[in-house]
Motif scaffolding. Structure first.
Motif, PDB file in Angstrom:
ATOM      1  N   LEU A  74       0.918  -1.179   0.039  1.00 52.53           N
ATOM      2  CA  LEU A  74       0.008  -0.104   0.006  1.00 52.53           C
ATOM      3  C   LEU A  74       0.938   1.213  -0.020  1.00 52.53           C
ATOM      4  O   LEU A  74       0.388   2.330  -0.600  1.00 52.53           O
ATOM      5  N   THR A  92     -14.114   2.836   1.824  1.00 55.49           N
ATOM      6  CA  THR A  92     -13.825   1.101   1.769  1.00 55.49           C
ATOM      7  C   THR A  92     -14.350   0.804   3.286  1.00 55.49           C
ATOM      8  O   THR A  92     -14.902  -0.516   3.176  1.00 55.49           O
TER       9      THR A  92
ATOM     10  N   ALA B 153      -4.910  -1.401  -4.223  1.00 54.29           N
ATOM     11  CA  ALA B 153      -4.617  -1.069  -2.691  1.00 54.29           C
ATOM     12  C   ALA B 153      -6.161  -1.082  -1.950  1.00 54.29           C
ATOM     13  O   ALA B 153      -5.999  -1.329  -0.942  1.00 54.29           O
ATOM     14  N   VAL B 154      -7.128  -0.677  -2.484  1.00 50.44           N
ATOM     15  CA  VAL B 154      -8.439  -0.664  -1.947  1.00 50.44           C
ATOM     16  C   VAL B 154      -8.865  -2.100  -1.779  1.00 50.44           C
ATOM     17  O   VAL B 154      -9.434  -2.262  -0.767  1.00 50.44           O
ATOM     18  N   ILE B 156      -7.080  -4.652  -1.135  1.00 47.25           N
ATOM     19  CA  ILE B 156      -6.161  -5.061  -0.117  1.00 47.25           C
ATOM     20  C   ILE B 156      -6.539  -4.474   1.241  1.00 47.25           C
ATOM     21  O   ILE B 156      -6.923  -4.999   2.289  1.00 47.25           O
ATOM     22  N   LEU B 157      -6.829  -2.879   1.205  1.00 49.19           N
ATOM     23  CA  LEU B 157      -7.310  -2.446   2.570  1.00 49.19           C
ATOM     24  C   LEU B 157      -8.775  -3.087   2.945  1.00 49.19           C
ATOM     25  O   LEU B 157      -8.892  -3.325   4.129  1.00 49.19           O
ATOM     26  N   THR B 158      -9.660  -3.234   1.973  1.00 48.72           N
ATOM     27  CA  THR B 158     -11.004  -3.975   2.244  1.00 48.72           C
ATOM     28  C   THR B 158     -10.841  -5.425   2.887  1.00 48.72           C
ATOM     29  O   THR B 158     -11.306  -5.478   3.903  1.00 48.72           O
ATOM     30  N   VAL B 160      -8.116  -6.240   4.415  1.00 49.98           N
ATOM     31  CA  VAL B 160      -7.772  -6.032   5.872  1.00 49.98           C
ATOM     32  C   VAL B 160      -8.480  -5.554   6.992  1.00 49.98           C
ATOM     33  O   VAL B 160      -8.641  -5.903   8.022  1.00 49.98           O
ATOM     34  N   ILE B 161      -9.446  -4.548   6.279  1.00 45.12           N
ATOM     35  CA  ILE B 161     -10.716  -4.053   7.272  1.00 45.12           C
ATOM     36  C   ILE B 161     -11.331  -5.241   7.676  1.00 45.12           C
ATOM     37  O   ILE B 161     -11.920  -5.277   8.714  1.00 45.12           O
TER      38      ILE B 161
END
Lengths: 122, 230
Positions: A74, A92, B153-154, B156-158, B160-161
Motif C-alpha cells: 500500500l 472502503t 490498494a483498495v 487489499i485494504l478492504t 484487511v478491514i
C-alpha cells in the motif's frame, strides 16, 4: 518425504490453474481455477484427501501471513491516494461493513426460514 | 547497515514474521478485534521500513517468497470446501441469496458514496470491484477504465478491514451461524477475509472460499452494468 509429495501435488495443481488462466479468455485468476481443479480431483478420487491433507492444512493455516507483503505494498501507491485518502478510507470502511452485514444477515435469515419450513413439512 | 539489510535475502520475511508474531501477542493480551495480527503486522512492517528508510522493492526482494505461496495456499481452500460439500448442498439457496445480496449491496453502496462525495467516473469504477479477489478485481477495473493501482490498494485494504472488523460486525448484527459468517467474510473481504474465516472454523473457511469465487464472477457481470450509472 510425505510432505514433499503432498507439496508437489499442490504445486502441480497450482500450475494447471496457471495453464487454464493462460488458455481461457476469462477474467478468472489461476488460484480460482486451482480451487476448482483440486475440488474435482478430490471428488473423483484422482487425488485422495490424505495425499494432500497435511501440507494443505499447513498452507491454509499460514494464509493470513502471506498477505503481509501485498498489504505493505500500500505504501507504494500512497502518493496517488494521499490527496483523497480520508474519503477513500471512509468509502472502503463503510461499504465493507455493510456488505459483510447484509450478506451474513441474508444467509442467516434464509437458513432459518428454510429450516422452519422443513420442520413443518416433517 | 542499511545496505546490508537491503541486500539480505531473509530480512523481508523475518520482519514480516516477527511483526505477525508481535501482532498475535498483542491480540492475545487485549482480545480486541482491532488488534488483528494482519493489520498490526502490516502497520509494524510499514513503520519499520519508513524508520529504517528501506525501499519497498528491497523489502519485497525477500518478502516475495511469502506471496509466492499465495496461489498454492488458495488452491488448498478446496480441502475444507470438499470436506463440507454436504453443508453446501443442503443450504445452497441461502448461500446463493447471501452472496447475491452482498454483491448488489457492495455495488449500490459504492454508487451511493460516489454520488455523496462527488467522485469522478474514473474514481467510481476504480472502487466498483473493491470487495472481490485482487486478480479478478484488477481485470474489472482495467476493463472499465479505472486506476488499477488504486483498485489493488483498495482491495487489499478492504480485506484487511474485513479481517479486522469481522468479530465486531458479527457481534453487532448477531450473525452467529457459521455458514452465514463464512459467506459474509468471503463476499465482503475475499481471500483476506477467508483467512479470518479459517481461524473461526472449517465450515466458515469452506463457505468463505466458495463465496470468493461466486462473488468475483457475479461482480464481473454486474459491475459493467453499474459502470453505466455514473
Amino acid at each position: 518425504m510425505k510432505y514433499i509429495r503432498q507439496f508437489a501435488i499442490i504445486l502441480f495443481i497450482s500450475f494447471l490453474g496457471e495453464v487454464l488462466h493462460e488458455l481461457l479468455p476469462l477474467p478468472v485468476p489461476a488460484s480460482i481455477y486451482g480451487i476448482l481443479i483440486m475440488l474435482l480431483c478430490l471428488k473423483t478420487g484422482i487425488v485422495p484427501l490424505r495425499s494432500v491433507k497435511d501440507a494443505g492444512k499447513f498452507l491454509v493455516e499460514i494464509m493470513p501471513l502471506l498477505f503481509i507483503p501485498a498489504a505493505v505494498g500500500l505504501i507504494t501507491v500512497w502518493d496517488v491516494i494521499q490527496p483523497k485518502w480520508a474519503i477513500y478510507l471512509i468509502i472502503t470502511l463503510v461499504s465493507t461493513v455493510i456488505v459483510m452485514a447484509v450478506s451474513g444477515l441474508v444467509t442467516q435469515l434464509v437458513i432459518r426460514h428454510t429450516g422452519k419450513k422443513q420442520e413443518e413439512a416433517e | 547497515m542499511n545496505t546490508f539489510l537491503e541486500e539480505s535475502a531473509y530480512f523481508g520475511v523475518v520482519v514480516s514474521l516477527l511483526s505477525y508474531e508481535l501482532g498475535t501477542l498483542l491480540k492475545k493480551k487485549w482480545k480486541l478485534g482491532i488488534f488483528n495480527p494482519l493489520l498490526l503486522s502490516t502497520l509494524f512492517t510499514i513503520a519499520f521500513l519508513l524508520i529504517a528508510n528501506i525501499d519497498y522493492d528491497e523489502y519485497n526482494e525477500g518478502a516475495q517468497y511469502l506471496s509466492y505461496l499465495l496461489t498454492p495456499s488458495t488452491v488448498c481452500l478446496a480441502i475444507p470446501l470438499y470436506e463440507n460439500l454436504g453443508i453446501l448442498k443442503k443450504n445452497w439457496k441461502a448461500i446463493f441469496a447471501g452472496i447475491c445480496s452482498g454483491v448488489l449491496s457492495s455495488l449500490c453502496c459504492i454508487l451511493a458514496m460516489a454520488l455523496l462525495f462527488g467522485l469522478s467516473h474514473q474514481e467510481y469504477v476504480t472502487f466498483l470491484p473493491k470487495s472481490i479477489t485482487t486478480a479478478i478485481g484488477m481485470g474489472v477495473s482495467e476493463e472499465l477504465g479505472g486506476y488499477v493501482s488504486i483498485t489493488v490498494a483498495v482491495i487489499i485494504l478492504t480485506g484487511v478491514i474485513g479481517n479486522a472488523l469481522a468479530d465486531l460486525v458479527f457481534k453487532l448484527f448477531r450473525i452467529k451461524n457459521p455458514i452465514a459468517r463464512g459467506v459474509a467474510l468471503g463476499t465482503s473481504a475475499h481471500a483476506v477475509g477467508t483467512a479470518k474465516a479459517m481461524e473461526l472454523g472449517d465450515v466458515e473457511g469452506a463457505l468463505s472460499s466458495l463465496s470468493i469465487a461466486v462473488a468475483g464472477l457475479m461482480t464481473v457481470a454486474a459491475a459493467s452494468v453499474f459502470a453505466q450509472l455514473l
